[in-house]
Design an enzyme around this catalytic site. Sequence first.
Site, PDB file in Angstrom:
ATOM      1  N   GLU A 324     -71.265  18.159  21.181  1.00  0.00           N
ATOM      2  CA  GLU A 324     -71.776  19.529  21.346  1.00  0.00           C
ATOM      3  C   GLU A 324     -72.883  19.604  22.399  1.00  0.00           C
ATOM      4  O   GLU A 324     -73.915  20.236  22.217  1.00  0.00           O
ATOM      5  CB  GLU A 324     -72.212  20.083  19.986  1.00  0.00           C
ATOM      6  CG  GLU A 324     -71.044  20.146  19.029  1.00  0.00           C
ATOM      7  CD  GLU A 324     -71.382  20.584  17.612  1.00  0.00           C
ATOM      8  OE1 GLU A 324     -72.566  20.860  17.332  1.00  0.00           O
ATOM      9  OE2 GLU A 324     -70.460  20.644  16.787  1.00  0.00           O
ATOM     10  N   GLU A 429     -60.978  18.735  16.122  1.00  0.00           N
ATOM     11  CA  GLU A 429     -61.479  19.146  14.804  1.00  0.00           C
ATOM     12  C   GLU A 429     -60.871  20.486  14.419  1.00  0.00           C
ATOM     13  O   GLU A 429     -61.563  21.482  14.252  1.00  0.00           O
ATOM     14  CB  GLU A 429     -63.015  19.253  14.806  1.00  0.00           C
ATOM     15  CG  GLU A 429     -63.749  17.995  15.231  1.00  0.00           C
ATOM     16  CD  GLU A 429     -65.268  18.174  15.232  1.00  0.00           C
ATOM     17  OE1 GLU A 429     -65.767  19.125  14.593  1.00  0.00           O
ATOM     18  OE2 GLU A 429     -65.960  17.353  15.866  1.00  0.00           O
TER      19      GLU A 429
END
Length: 555
Positions: A324, A429
């Site tokens: 991220e 994910e």
Amino acid sequence: MKAKAVSYDYTASIECLAQPHKAQYGGGIIKNPEFNEGLNGGWSTFGNAIIQHRNESNGNKFVVARKRSQPQAGVSHKLYLQNNMLYTFSAWVQVSEGKSLVSAVFKTSTGLKRAAVTVAESGCWSMLKGGLTVDASGAAQLFFESHDTSVEIWVDSVSLQPFTHEEWNSHHVDNIEKTKRRVRIRVDAQGNPVANSKISIKQKVSAKPVGCATNNNIVNSAGYQNWFTSRFTHTTFANEMKWYSNEVIRGKEDYSVSDSMMAIMKQHNIAVRGHNIFWDDPHYQPSWVPSLGQNDLWAAASNRLKSVMTKYKGQVIGWDVVNENLHFNFFESKLGADASSTFYKMASGIDSSVPLFLNEYNTLEEKGDPASTPAKYLAKLWEIQKALGANYKQVAIGLQGHFGVPNLPYIRSSLDTLAATKLAIWLTEIDVKSNPNQATYLEQVLREGHSHPGVSGMIIWSTWNPEACSGMCLTDTNFNNLATGDVVDKLLKEWGIKATLEGQTDAHGFFEASLFHGEYEIEISGPANTSLSQSFKVEPRHESDHQIMLLQVST
């Protein structure tokens, strides 16, 4: 007889070119898409701007919006959009000076719909590629937006192509067929064909794997192990390989849980993605890390990277190096703007044999998130590649995929743009928020990802908890499939993943089947109680290869 669907154009350009390409689909439902007829065909001014039609010296014609007083001021096109259609959009844009973000936006009866965004430059043309659906049928207006009102926006080769859901799904089918190959198996004994031999072919590894996350509950639950290992060939540990799990107290590393999970995966030949070395979110650091000074943090981070990568080198198929990195900047704020690039360079130095992923969310899920658009993702990717030098191709694209209501045209067009890098892409994910259509939306996302020619693999983000379901679950606490689990099982079977095909040879010793690309094991039982097993691979057919792959087996 059903008409053949319009083929989808997966091409995208990530280069700034001297001349734009022609409009995809001939412009689709856009009239005068290349401005060869001036501003005819429904083109007009949007907001306060001056619109000009121009010619380049090479004969290319385009439109320019100048003296723009608002971000949305510029050129506009009126059209009619239907709420049961999927629209893919593209255009080529340029700005008069410097670099500026330029978006394509549709004004509809229910609000503004942002279709695409890119970084436009002066002196060359950049491709905008995106897509949209609308909530209600009706009149709409396309316009181009830049918050930098000092620049002119140049526009050319605009396209908007509608597809029905049936057509959209036909693209999935067509692409899936391209990941298969006919295989003809001949069984003989001392050169003579063996008829009626029983054939059992089991796929061991898919060339386009679909895996699922796991957590520490798998260590002590036989039920979880049985359910998981009977389905999946790939996994990611949800939390157990993260820094806050491995080093709760500085200097006291503990890999016991991740080691136990790794042992189970090795036992069942399940590949593991390394997740993650660092997480840039300040809320997910080991408790002792945020208070460290710069030198101390460099030392701790260097030790962490070296420790986890050295320990699991040769045991993982890739690493999420900085998780991220587009939304958060914990390490950059403490160590400088090049901290992440430095981590990737260090990681490459320890293990140059596996992909190093930039793992990010909202590149596919939310076109309104300015932090992680495909254009922003590419800018960060190129920054990391520059740091890696000769190993620049080691970087890989990791797209998380936490969906509410998936916007299928935007997902596909974003994948198109990122696939233009020719780098490996994983959907790392995948989950869908709880809602009445959760299973349907999950199936849509999985089909979109698996059928895209640029996607190498996918991981479903779902783990099991004996207490209760948290996040998106595939089973209940007793391993009875939920609707989402039924979708996953259906698709794994449909795509031949961990599937077994059975049959027998004909009178000439032949057995023929269409198999997905991947690794297989064949077991043959002959009529005279002879048996053997053999491994083989089904690989994509190159131009010089025969249409049908021939496998010769002698008993």
